[in-house]
Design a protein around this motif. Structure first.
Motif, PDB file in Angstrom:
ATOM      1  N   GLU A  42       0.825  -1.206   0.000  1.00  0.00           N
ATOM      2  CA  GLU A  42       0.000   0.000   0.000  1.00  0.00           C
ATOM      3  C   GLU A  42       0.861   1.260   0.000  1.00  0.00           C
ATOM      4  N   GLY A  86       2.802   1.577  -3.385  1.00  0.00           N
ATOM      5  CA  GLY A  86       1.822   1.847  -4.435  1.00  0.00           C
ATOM      6  C   GLY A  86       1.344   3.285  -4.397  1.00  0.00           C
ATOM      7  N   GLU A  87       1.011   3.763  -3.217  1.00  0.00           N
ATOM      8  CA  GLU A  87       0.546   5.144  -3.076  1.00  0.00           C
ATOM      9  C   GLU A  87       1.655   6.130  -3.423  1.00  0.00           C
ATOM     10  N   ARG A 121       1.917   6.294  -7.163  1.00  0.00           N
ATOM     11  CA  ARG A 121       0.761   7.000  -7.718  1.00  0.00           C
ATOM     12  C   ARG A 121       0.952   8.513  -7.569  1.00  0.00           C
ATOM     13  N   ARG A 122       1.397   8.949  -6.394  1.00  0.00           N
ATOM     14  CA  ARG A 122       1.626  10.384  -6.162  1.00  0.00           C
ATOM     15  C   ARG A 122       2.758  10.921  -7.022  1.00  0.00           C
ATOM     16  N   MET A 130       3.797   9.860  -9.932  1.00  0.00           N
ATOM     17  CA  MET A 130       3.364   9.987 -11.321  1.00  0.00           C
ATOM     18  C   MET A 130       2.381  11.148 -11.479  1.00  0.00           C
ATOM     19  N   ALA A 131       1.555  11.398 -10.479  1.00  0.00           N
ATOM     20  CA  ALA A 131       0.620  12.524 -10.538  1.00  0.00           C
ATOM     21  C   ALA A 131       1.398  13.842 -10.513  1.00  0.00           C
ATOM     22  N   LEU A 160      -3.565   9.849 -16.210  1.00  0.00           N
ATOM     23  CA  LEU A 160      -4.202   9.034 -15.184  1.00  0.00           C
ATOM     24  C   LEU A 160      -4.257   7.565 -15.605  1.00  0.00           C
ATOM     25  N   ALA A 189      -0.784   6.060 -15.260  1.00  0.00           N
ATOM     26  CA  ALA A 189      -0.457   5.915 -13.836  1.00  0.00           C
ATOM     27  C   ALA A 189      -1.202   4.738 -13.223  1.00  0.00           C
ATOM     28  N   GLN A 190      -2.473   4.559 -13.583  1.00  0.00           N
ATOM     29  CA  GLN A 190      -3.263   3.452 -13.052  1.00  0.00           C
ATOM     30  C   GLN A 190      -2.709   2.109 -13.510  1.00  0.00           C
ATOM     31  N   PHE A 244       0.531   1.482 -11.564  1.00  0.00           N
ATOM     32  CA  PHE A 244       0.135   1.172 -10.190  1.00  0.00           C
ATOM     33  C   PHE A 244      -0.398  -0.258 -10.087  1.00  0.00           C
TER      34      PHE A 244
END
Length: 186
Positions: A27, A30-31, A34-35, A37-38, A44, A47-48, A51
């Motif tokens: 977790e 992964g988070e 995600r951050r 890449m954002a 999106l 990134a998904q 992830f």
């Protein structure tokens, strides 16, 4: 350490993790990806996909790493635990997510057959196969739902590259590399 850091950056490595993996590590990493890449304003959808593959790779470490004794694996305060490595990077063709962990040599042929079967399928065949496998009970040797490789292939759109390297008479180091096309240098 700085030399190692510099070499990894030159090779496009965004994340390198080696050690015990449990659900909170999955977790957290992964988070973090995600951050990252954002912040870099990656699309999106891309990134998904990165992830999702990262999570599948790390779940494989938890479920199939054979260096953690079963009694420890099942009695961890967070559930199951495994040990392995994960690398996420980017190059001119997109992103790559590679993971590796020790497995029993007895598992090699079963893993090869699964991945080779998946690698021969096109997008529509993978979709049908995924639906079929969801309806089936996992095989006796599966420690998860048995859908991870299928999901990785569907998310990447490329064959899964893999290898086994002998590390003892009974163990091999299994590595799988997943490529995800996308603009790496936006």
């Amino acid at each position: 350490m700085f030399r190692c850091h510099s070499e990894m950056r030159e090779k496009g490595i965004m994340l390198y993790f080696s050690g015990p993996v449990c659900q909170s590590v999955v977790e957290g990493l992964g988070e973090m990806m995600r951050r990252k890449m954002a912040c870099e304003e990656r699309g999106l959808a891309l990134a998904q996909r990165v992830f999702a593959v990262l999570v599948e790779q790390m779940q494989n470490i938890i479920n199939y790493s054979d260096t953690v004794p079963p009694e420890v694996r099942c009695r961890s305060a967070e559930g199951m635990m495994g040990e392995g490595q994960v690398v996420v990077g980017r190059n001119e063709s997109g992103f790559f997510i590679t993971c590796g962990n020790p497995v029993l040599k007895d598992s090699e042929e079963r893993i090869r057959q699964k991945i080779d079967t998946i690698n021969r399928m096109n997008k529509d065949e993978l979709k049908r196969y995924y639906k079929e496998q969801r309806r089936r009970e996992p095989d006796d040797l599966s420690r998860g739902a048995g859908l991870g490789f299928i999901e990785m292939a569907r998310k990447s759109g490329h064959p899964l590259a893999y290898s086994f390297e002998p590390i003892s008479d009974t163990m091999s180091y299994f590595a799988v590399n997943v490529r995800i096309a996308g603009e790496a240098n936006q």
